[in-house]
Design an enzyme around this catalytic site. Structure first.
Site, PDB file in Angstrom:
ATOM      1  N   CYS A 118      30.131  80.281  78.243  1.00 12.68           N
ATOM      2  CA  CYS A 118      29.626  79.252  79.151  1.00 12.68           C
ATOM      3  C   CYS A 118      30.656  78.956  80.249  1.00 12.68           C
ATOM      4  CB  CYS A 118      29.216  77.999  78.377  1.00 12.68           C
ATOM      5  SG  CYS A 118      28.132  76.892  79.314  1.00 12.68           S
ATOM      6  N   HIS A 216      25.576  80.053  74.289  1.00 13.26           N
ATOM      7  CA  HIS A 216      26.493  79.601  73.232  1.00 13.26           C
ATOM      8  C   HIS A 216      26.180  80.285  71.905  1.00 13.26           C
ATOM      9  CE1 HIS A 216      28.670  76.267  75.225  1.00 13.26           C
ATOM     10  NE2 HIS A 216      27.575  76.157  75.955  1.00 13.26           N
ATOM     11  N   GLU A 218      28.038  80.431  69.423  1.00 15.65           N
ATOM     12  CA  GLU A 218      28.683  79.674  68.344  1.00 15.65           C
ATOM     13  C   GLU A 218      27.906  78.438  67.923  1.00 15.65           C
ATOM     14  OE1 GLU A 218      30.091  77.368  71.918  1.00 15.65           O
ATOM     15  OE2 GLU A 218      29.364  79.380  71.457  1.00 15.65           O
TER      16      GLU A 218
END
Length: 272
Positions: A118, A216, A218
């Site tokens: 990001c 993202h 994660e």
């Protein structure tokens, strides 16, 4: 802060070292539930398994947002670096962002593996001579389908991750998005690896050791939902947008296994 991850059982190898350059402060929710963003990234990208003789991984965290970066004498000791997302603009001229850009250039010159998520994706682009700015389509929040480029460079980390993905001219995968900035123009020599209907550069590489991902990988669903709640409470997004994300998550989710496999393969694969 430091985390040591065990090696796979029976594996005898040098312990790899990675550094998370954190460009955001831990939210109360992530701190309470996960112990902080370092733990979120290690759970996603770290190796699992039992202790092996001399193996495993070591993850350190540097709070880049507070001006903390590895020194020149520390950088060479790391196998790879991850730059996190952030509520800050990658094109801003805050001192810590400018210093981070300088570090990015040094890491690339040293041929260190560098993964940007990001904000990290955007700041790498900026540091290498590309252009970033406000997303022309406004906020992108929720689960977005990302299409891989029809022609991809022959890097092992891409081949490993794409195994099992739908065999099509442009395979796709869904990812979690939370951003209102985007890459406008890539640095010279960089290649677009993926795009979406909302964002032209969802993923790019600059050679086989620099990878940027706009989404993202994660994030878990609960982290996304907590962030959406905070953004709507602060008035950054409307209640209607927040409710739309909640409804979307009831019906679908990201292809998180694919994105984590890609990121781990990138960080741990030595190209021939």
């Amino acid at each position: 802060m430091k985390v040591i991850v065990a090696a796979a059982e029976g594996g005898v190898r040098r312990r790899r070292r990675y550094a998370l350059l954190l460009a955001a402060r831990d939210s109360d929710y992530v701190r309470k539930v996960y112990g902080g963003y370092l733990e979120v990234f290690v759970r996603a990208f770290g190796d699992d398994g039992d202790v092996g003789d001399g193996g495993g991984e070591e993850w350190d965290m540097f709070r880049a947002v507070d001006g903390e970066l590895p020194g020149a004498d520390e950088v060479d000791g790391y196998d790879g670096f991850v730059i996190s997302g952030s509520p800050h603009d990658a094109y801003a001229d805050d001192l810590w962002i400018l210093r981070l850009c300088l570090l990015v250039r040094d890491l690339v010159a040293m041929r260190k593996r560098l993964l940007g998520i990001c904000f990290g994706h955007q700041v790498i682009c900026r540091a290498l001579g590309g252009r970033v700015g406000k997303a022309r389509g406004g906020w992108d929040i929720g689960i977005r389908e990302v299409a891989m480029a029809e022609s991809l460079p022959p890097y092992r980390f891409l081949d490993d991750a794409l195994q099992g993905i739908t065999a099509a001219a442009a395979p796709y995968a869904k990812i979690t998005e939370v951003h209102q900035d985007e890459v406008w123009e890539l640095p010279a020599g960089a290649e677009v690896l993926a795009s979406s209907s909302k964002t032209g550069v969802e993923m790019f590489c600059a050679g086989d050791r620099v990878l940027g991902i706009q989404g993202h990988p994660e994030y878990t669903a609960d982290i996304l939902l907590n962030l959406v709640d905070r953004l709507s409470s602060a008035g950054s997004i409307t209640m209607a947008v927040a409710e739309g994300v909640r409804r979307q998550l009831e019906d679908t989710g990201p292809d998180r296994e694919f994105w984590i496999k890609l990121c781990k393969s990138f960080l741990k694969t030595e190209e021939e």
